[in-house]
Enzyme design. Structure first.
Site, PDB file in Angstrom:
ATOM      1  N   ASP A  97     135.382  -3.082  26.436  1.00 48.77           N
ATOM      2  CA  ASP A  97     134.179  -3.728  26.988  1.00 48.77           C
ATOM      3  C   ASP A  97     133.303  -2.695  27.700  1.00 48.77           C
ATOM      4  O   ASP A  97     133.415  -1.485  27.486  1.00 48.77           O
ATOM      5  CB  ASP A  97     134.604  -4.904  27.888  1.00 48.77           C
ATOM      6  CG  ASP A  97     133.598  -6.041  27.878  1.00 48.77           C
ATOM      7  OD1 ASP A  97     132.579  -5.932  28.594  1.00 48.77           O
ATOM      8  OD2 ASP A  97     133.797  -7.032  27.147  1.00 48.77           O
ATOM      9  N   ASP A  98     132.449  -3.176  28.561  1.00 51.40           N
ATOM     10  CA  ASP A  98     131.446  -2.395  29.282  1.00 51.40           C
ATOM     11  C   ASP A  98     132.060  -1.188  30.014  1.00 51.40           C
ATOM     12  O   ASP A  98     133.143  -1.286  30.574  1.00 51.40           O
ATOM     13  CB  ASP A  98     130.803  -3.353  30.305  1.00 51.40           C
ATOM     14  CG  ASP A  98     129.553  -2.806  30.911  1.00 51.40           C
ATOM     15  OD1 ASP A  98     129.189  -1.665  30.607  1.00 51.40           O
ATOM     16  OD2 ASP A  98     128.926  -3.538  31.698  1.00 51.40           O
ATOM     17  N   ASP A 134     125.979  -7.908  24.106  1.00 52.78           N
ATOM     18  CA  ASP A 134     125.729  -8.665  25.337  1.00 52.78           C
ATOM     19  C   ASP A 134     124.243  -8.657  25.693  1.00 52.78           C
ATOM     20  O   ASP A 134     123.454  -7.883  25.149  1.00 52.78           O
ATOM     21  CB  ASP A 134     126.554  -8.030  26.469  1.00 52.78           C
ATOM     22  CG  ASP A 134     126.984  -9.030  27.520  1.00 52.78           C
ATOM     23  OD1 ASP A 134     126.353 -10.110  27.612  1.00 52.78           O
ATOM     24  OD2 ASP A 134     127.936  -8.735  28.256  1.00 52.78           O
ATOM     25  N   MET A 135     123.852  -9.506  26.629  1.00 53.34           N
ATOM     26  CA  MET A 135     122.458  -9.602  27.066  1.00 53.34           C
ATOM     27  C   MET A 135     122.502 -10.309  28.408  1.00 53.34           C
ATOM     28  O   MET A 135     122.686 -11.518  28.467  1.00 53.34           O
ATOM     29  CB  MET A 135     121.698 -10.445  26.036  1.00 53.34           C
ATOM     30  CG  MET A 135     120.205 -10.385  26.060  1.00 53.34           C
ATOM     31  SD  MET A 135     119.514 -11.173  27.515  1.00 53.34           S
ATOM     32  CE  MET A 135     117.807 -10.971  27.225  1.00 53.34           C
ATOM     33  N   ASN A 136     122.356  -9.543  29.501  1.00 49.39           N
ATOM     34  CA  ASN A 136     122.755 -10.085  30.799  1.00 49.39           C
ATOM     35  C   ASN A 136     121.664 -10.445  31.794  1.00 49.39           C
ATOM     36  O   ASN A 136     121.938 -10.539  32.987  1.00 49.39           O
ATOM     37  CB  ASN A 136     123.747  -9.119  31.457  1.00 49.39           C
ATOM     38  CG  ASN A 136     125.145  -9.283  30.884  1.00 49.39           C
ATOM     39  OD1 ASN A 136     125.616 -10.404  30.720  1.00 49.39           O
ATOM     40  ND2 ASN A 136     125.795  -8.190  30.553  1.00 49.39           N
ATOM     41  N   ARG A 143     121.115  -7.906  37.760  1.00 47.17           N
ATOM     42  CA  ARG A 143     122.284  -7.034  37.638  1.00 47.17           C
ATOM     43  C   ARG A 143     121.850  -5.560  37.601  1.00 47.17           C
ATOM     44  O   ARG A 143     122.331  -4.789  36.788  1.00 47.17           O
ATOM     45  CB  ARG A 143     123.039  -7.388  36.357  1.00 47.17           C
ATOM     46  CG  ARG A 143     124.526  -7.262  36.490  1.00 47.17           C
ATOM     47  CD  ARG A 143     125.176  -7.411  35.124  1.00 47.17           C
ATOM     48  NE  ARG A 143     126.615  -7.356  35.254  1.00 47.17           N
ATOM     49  CZ  ARG A 143     127.430  -7.002  34.279  1.00 47.17           C
ATOM     50  NH1 ARG A 143     126.955  -6.697  33.099  1.00 47.17           N
ATOM     51  NH2 ARG A 143     128.706  -6.975  34.461  1.00 47.17           N
ATOM     52  N   LYS A 162     130.691  -6.410  20.382  1.00 48.35           N
ATOM     53  CA  LYS A 162     130.284  -7.502  21.281  1.00 48.35           C
ATOM     54  C   LYS A 162     128.904  -7.128  21.817  1.00 48.35           C
ATOM     55  O   LYS A 162     128.758  -6.149  22.539  1.00 48.35           O
ATOM     56  CB  LYS A 162     131.288  -7.626  22.423  1.00 48.35           C
ATOM     57  CG  LYS A 162     130.936  -8.668  23.476  1.00 48.35           C
ATOM     58  CD  LYS A 162     132.045  -8.740  24.522  1.00 48.35           C
ATOM     59  CE  LYS A 162     131.723  -9.656  25.675  1.00 48.35           C
ATOM     60  NZ  LYS A 162     132.762  -9.584  26.724  1.00 48.35           N
ATOM     61  N   ASP A 205     131.556 -16.880  30.493  1.00 48.95           N
ATOM     62  CA  ASP A 205     132.318 -15.942  31.324  1.00 48.95           C
ATOM     63  C   ASP A 205     133.389 -16.670  32.124  1.00 48.95           C
ATOM     64  O   ASP A 205     134.240 -16.038  32.745  1.00 48.95           O
ATOM     65  CB  ASP A 205     131.380 -15.210  32.289  1.00 48.95           C
ATOM     66  CG  ASP A 205     130.737 -13.992  31.649  1.00 48.95           C
ATOM     67  OD1 ASP A 205     131.156 -13.615  30.538  1.00 48.95           O
ATOM     68  OD2 ASP A 205     129.818 -13.413  32.261  1.00 48.95           O
TER      69      ASP A 205
END
Ligand code: GLA
Length: 733
Positions: free
Chosen positions: A365-366, A477-479, A442, A475, A547
């Protein structure tokens, strides 16, 4: 399935075995609605459907002196003449006038379905669907309107969209261009929307339709967790198994509006499309604007049937590529295990245990790129951090492969941190309004994906990482929501295009990456379920649902999601207990029993489990490998709602009805209750099945119900919260 044009009375009848969609050219020459619902006989003349009389206080067309749009059902109404409801589109000519009038010119009926340029849409072979394109013209504005209708052979679904072409010499402004309008002759409906927020996405909300309007919308630049671009209207008595309902879904991932409006004559207008707020599209000479697609489904067999229609339609005619109707790999994601605090050794230790358990795909992940050690920096710099990954993504991927697993990783391509090399090089690449503060989400800004060079640059960086490495999964993402939306690339009168161009930019990057790397499985994500829509599923066949990985909350989230989206698309993982979002402790069996009804995986470090738990994990993985085709692509039935009961239940049934998987979840224990019965669904009434160690007829289980006292004692009625029960039901012969 057929589409019939009755040239004398000038109406079209689109039908398949289940539904009829009838509309035609009205006395004014535009398109008017006649009927949408259960299949009815075809007839030469249905012009009785038009109300050619007037009522007190009604304004009428000056030529006919007896026809008012207000008294008739519209297919795609405009505002400013005799229709006073919410309009489907609005044009503005150079003189400022907003009236328009599109008149039927011609049409074309063909087998199959064409795509929409730059936009996701359902697709169909020639024997799977038929399409009608109706061409209308506004002679004053010199505009052509093309209304497209596709009817599917196997689904009670009509797909619609509209296209505007400017044939004149001067620019015309499109101030609104919705995808569909459906006028219905009565108001006896309830409306269901799927509302929520981060970590509590897609909770069904039921509202009664009555005079006035109900609407939901997104102005966040993404479809959002707050409202979902899927709505249902249903008769008040309609339940899971019985009754009429209509579902409307927008194949789009940006700002949208969905509205149900009821007029003084008790009729309902259902509208859906791009949100007209902050939308204005200048249509230059010769240019065409195409709206996204809206999907309209009808059932007389309850909400369960409506959901299964969307599930099958998306699995067979929306999701593309290698992963279409293919069981999804069981994955282990390191996010909740390490957050960004990892290096290669730490990851490999987690991965080794995952491989021992039988996991098939490891997802990093990130935190692997740029100077990304927390969420304040690094987004935009898509090159590996050598301190964490000495041999980069490629090196780690090969080591994971050597453990017997595929490898995938996380990206958030639409974003940039002010603390990043990309932002320092191109501060003007973030969406920002001149002279205004830029809000942060964020610690990050949104890249201006309406600009081709920005998308090109991100594509180049990602392609470089992907090209050299054996990567099987991404994956995406778009936060954060979009704010202060303004693009340096466009003049003042084109700023109203930026939200939509942004979405087109996202789609174009998806198109390029999925085209270059057709074997990669994409999972979309937006802080969990902030962009769970049919548009995304066209590119990424699964979506990280939320999440919130707490099993008990997930029952509600996945239950709500299942109304509009297939089980194959629901990203669902077993995470650690107590849960990181809610603090709730749940048995690992229940966490898996919920996540099985999704793509299934683990969001934890399996090294941290006890030996007993690890043994259980191995069994869970075995179970999922044996049953995932059925779980992900079978017919899904909601049996007991977690919103109305202390227990929830659902099941999947194979298409041949020989096998099913039943699950029951206790969300809150109750003392001094009889276990009672629970009616199953979807079985063959005449077959015999084994269930809870005994033999039952299908009709027995579906009408009397399964007696819950036979189920595993440990699981139920023991006074314990959060226990659950799952069983594979097999036909005996
Ligand atoms: C979002 C996602 C999470 C995780 C983090 C990483 O919140 O929804 O699953 O990937 O970002 O920063």
């Amino acid at each position: 399935m057929d589409i019939i044009w009755h040239s004398k009375s000038k109406h079209f009848h689109l039908f398949n075995e289940k539904i009829s969609y009838i509309m035609g050219v009205t006395p004014l020459g535009d398109l008017g609605g006649i009927y949408f619902g259960r299949r009815i006989h075809d007839k030469d003349d249905m012009s009785y459907a038009y109300n050619r009389f007037t009522l007190p206080n009604v304004v009428v067309d000056p030529d006919t002196e007896s026809y008012s749009m207000e008294l008739n059902l519209q297919e795609y109404p405009c505002y400013g003449t005799t229709d006073f409801g919410t309009c489907a589109y609005e044009t503005e000519l150079s003189n400022g006038s907003k009236i328009s009038s599109f008149v039927y010119k011609d049409h074309r009926i063909y087998e199959g379905k064409t795509s929409i340029k730059g936009l996701p849409a359902t697709y169909a072979d020639d024997d799977e669907a038929m399409t009608l394109e109706v061409y209308l013209e506004d002679e004053v504005a010199k505009l052509t309107l093309t209304m497209s209708y596709t009817i599917f052979e196997n689904y009670p679904v009509v797909a619609r969209h509209a296209a505007f072409t400017n044939n004149g010499a001067t620019r015309v402004k499109l101030a609104r261009a919705l995808s569909a309008c459906l006028d219905l002759p009565d108001q006896d409906y309830e409306w269901i929307q799927f509302s929520g927020a981060w970590a509590r996405e897609r909770m069904p909300v039921v509202r009664k339709i009555s005079e006035g309007a109900l609407s939901i919308e997104s102005r966040r630049g993404i479809s959002s967790a707050n409202q979902n671009p899927f709505v249902i209207i249903k008769r008040p008595q309609t339940d899971e198994e019985r009754g009429e309902a209509i579902g409307m879904s927008l194949v789009y991932s940006g700002n949208f509006i969905a509205k149900a409006e009821c007029d003084t004559f008790g009729r309902t207008r259902l509208l859906m499309g791009i949100n007209p707020d902050m939308f204005a599209w200048p249509l230059e000479k010769g240019a065409t604007f195409e709206t996204p697609e809206a999907l309209i489904a009808h059932t007389c067999e309850g909400l369960g049937d409506l959901s299964r229609t969307f599930h099958d339609l998306y699995n067979n005619n929306l999701i593309r590529g290698k992963w279409k109707n293919t069981a999804r790999p069981i994955l282990n994601n390191n996010w909740e295990a390490t957050f960004m605090d990892f290096d290669e050794d730490k990851i490999l230790k987690i991965a080794k245990k995952a491989a021992d358990a039988g996991v098939e795909l490891f997802v990093l992940d990130d935190g692997w790129f740029g100077k990304r050690n927390d969420d304040t920096a690094g987004l935009g710099d898509w090159t590996e951090n050598p301190a964490k990954l000495p041999q980069g993504i490629a090196g780690l991927a090969r080591k994971i492969n050597a453990l017997g697993m595929k490898f995938g990783f996380w990206i958030e391509p639409e974003m940039v941190n002010p603390d990043s090399d990309l932002y320092r090089r191109h501060p003007d690449w973030a969406l920002a309004t001149p002279g205004r503060k830029s809000s942060l989400g964020r610690h990050q800004l949104v890249l201006d994906f309406s600009r081709e060079e920005v998308v090109d640059c991100i594509y180049g960086m990602l392609k470089k990482v992907l090209e050299g490495a054996p990567v099987s999964y991404i994956k995406w993402d778009m936060n954060r929501s979009l704010t202060e939306v303004f693009s340096n690339a466009y003049p003042a009168d084109e700023q109203g295009t930026v939200y939509h161009r942004y979405v087109l930019g996202v789609y174009s990057l998806y198109e390029r990456l999925t085209g270059d790397f057709p074997d990669i499985l994409f999972e979309s994500c937006s802080s969990g379920g902030n962009r769970y829509d049919a548009g995304m599923l066209y590119y990424a066949p699964q979506t990280w649902c939320s999440d919130n990985t707490d099993a008990i909350d997930r029952i509600r989230i996945q239950y709500g999601t299942s109304f509009g989206y297939p089980i194959s698309s629901i990203g669902a993982h077993v995470s650690a207990s107590p849960n990181q979002q809610t603090g709730r402790s749940t048995p690992i069996s229940t966490r898996a029993n919920v996540a099985y009804f999704g793509t299934f995986g683990y969001e934890l470090d399996l090294n941290k489990l006890s030996d007993e738990e690890f043994a259980e994990v191995k069994e869970q993985i075995k179970f999922m490998k044996e049953n995932r085709e059925l779980l992900q692509f079978g017919s899904f039935y909601r049996l007991r709602s977690p919103f109305e009961n202390d227990q929830a239940s659902w099941m999947v049934v194979s298409k041949d009805r020989k096998k099913a998987i039943f699950a029951l979840y206790c969300m809150r224990s109750n003392v001094n209750q009889l276990p009672g019965y629970l009616r199953l669904s979807g079985l063959d009434p005449d077959r015999r099945y084994t269930f809870a160690g005994q033999m039952f007829y299908g009709d027995e289980l579906m009408n009397l119900g399964a007696t819950l006292k036979l189920l595993n004692k440990k699981a139920l009625a023991t006074g314990q919260d959060f226990v659950s029960y799952i069983e594979v039901i097999d036909a005996v012969d």
